[in-house]
Design a protein around this motif. Structure first.
Motif, short mmCIF file in Angstrom:
data_model
loop_
_atom_site.label_atom_id
_atom_site.label_comp_id
_atom_site.label_asym_id
_atom_site.label_seq_id
_atom_site.Cartn_x
_atom_site.Cartn_y
_atom_site.Cartn_z
N HIS A 174 -2.02 2.82 6.60
CA HIS A 174 -1.35 3.89 6.87
C HIS A 174 -1.20 4.31 5.20
O HIS A 174 -1.13 5.57 5.20
N PHE A 175 -0.82 3.72 4.32
CA PHE A 175 -0.60 4.01 3.13
C PHE A 175 -1.79 4.84 2.53
O PHE A 175 -1.54 5.90 1.61
N GLY A 220 5.09 10.65 -0.15
CA GLY A 220 4.53 9.83 1.03
C GLY A 220 4.22 8.49 0.64
O GLY A 220 4.53 7.54 1.38
N CYS A 221 3.60 8.21 -0.63
CA CYS A 221 3.43 6.82 -1.19
C CYS A 221 4.64 6.00 -1.16
O CYS A 221 4.52 4.91 -0.80
N LEU A 222 5.76 6.59 -1.69
CA LEU A 222 6.94 5.92 -1.72
C LEU A 222 7.46 5.46 -0.53
O LEU A 222 7.98 4.09 -0.18
N ASP A 263 7.70 1.34 1.01
CA ASP A 263 8.94 0.80 1.60
C ASP A 263 8.56 0.39 2.94
O ASP A 263 9.03 -0.74 3.12
N LEU A 264 7.81 0.93 3.76
CA LEU A 264 7.26 0.35 4.91
C LEU A 264 6.75 -1.03 4.53
O LEU A 264 6.97 -1.91 5.56
N ILE A 265 5.70 -0.90 3.70
CA ILE A 265 4.89 -2.31 3.47
C ILE A 265 5.66 -3.20 3.03
O ILE A 265 5.56 -4.28 3.38
#
Length: 143
Positions: free
Chosen positions: A96-97, A108-110, A114-116
């Motif tokens: 997804h990243f 979006g990367c940040l 956080d999700l990762i």
């Protein structure tokens, strides 16, 4: 606690990890290797490497000028690490990243990082608990 109770806890944990998609068949394959200490060693290497990579990704994303190619390479490495141990949700989060670093979206990367990280913390806690249970069972000797 008696070995049968610990085995019950271990089996419930493993069932939960598979049922919720935290791990997949690659993890099951690692569990099937019958070499003492192998799984714990692989898991500990994964946890160490993943933590280092996540910290490096965060560092690079917090620079004034982000090198999205290097961020992408690190996340690709993290995806490989997570896939090799069967950390399914974490692996999917890395996939997804990709859309955000390809779009060169720092925000979006940040958010995706956080999700990762959340997926990493979840799988780390479960894997560490699993290893502790297995060590406690092994310390009791053959039953």
């Amino acid at each position: 606690m008696a070995a049968p109770a610990l085995r019950g806890q271990l089996n419930a944990l493993l069932d939960s990890m598979f049922a919720t998609g935290i791990v997949d068949e690659a993890f099951q394959h690692l569990r099937s290797v019958e070499q003492e200490g192998f799984l714990a060693e692989v898991v500990n290497l994964f946890l160490h490497d993943a933590d280092n990579i996540l910290n490096e990704v965060a560092f690079r994303l917090n620079q004034p000028m982000v090198n999205f190619d290097s961020v992408g390479a690190l996340v690709h490495q993290l995806k490989g690490c997570s896939g090799s141990v069967g950390a399914k949700k974490m692996n999917l989060s890395c996939t997804h990243f990709r859309q955000f670093y390809e779009a060169q979206s720092k925000e979006g990367c940040l958010m995706s990082l956080d999700l990762i990280r959340n997926e990493f913390y979840d799988v780390r806690n479960k894997l560490q608990t699993m290893i502790q249970l297995e060590q406690q069972i092994a310390a009791m000797g053959p039953q």
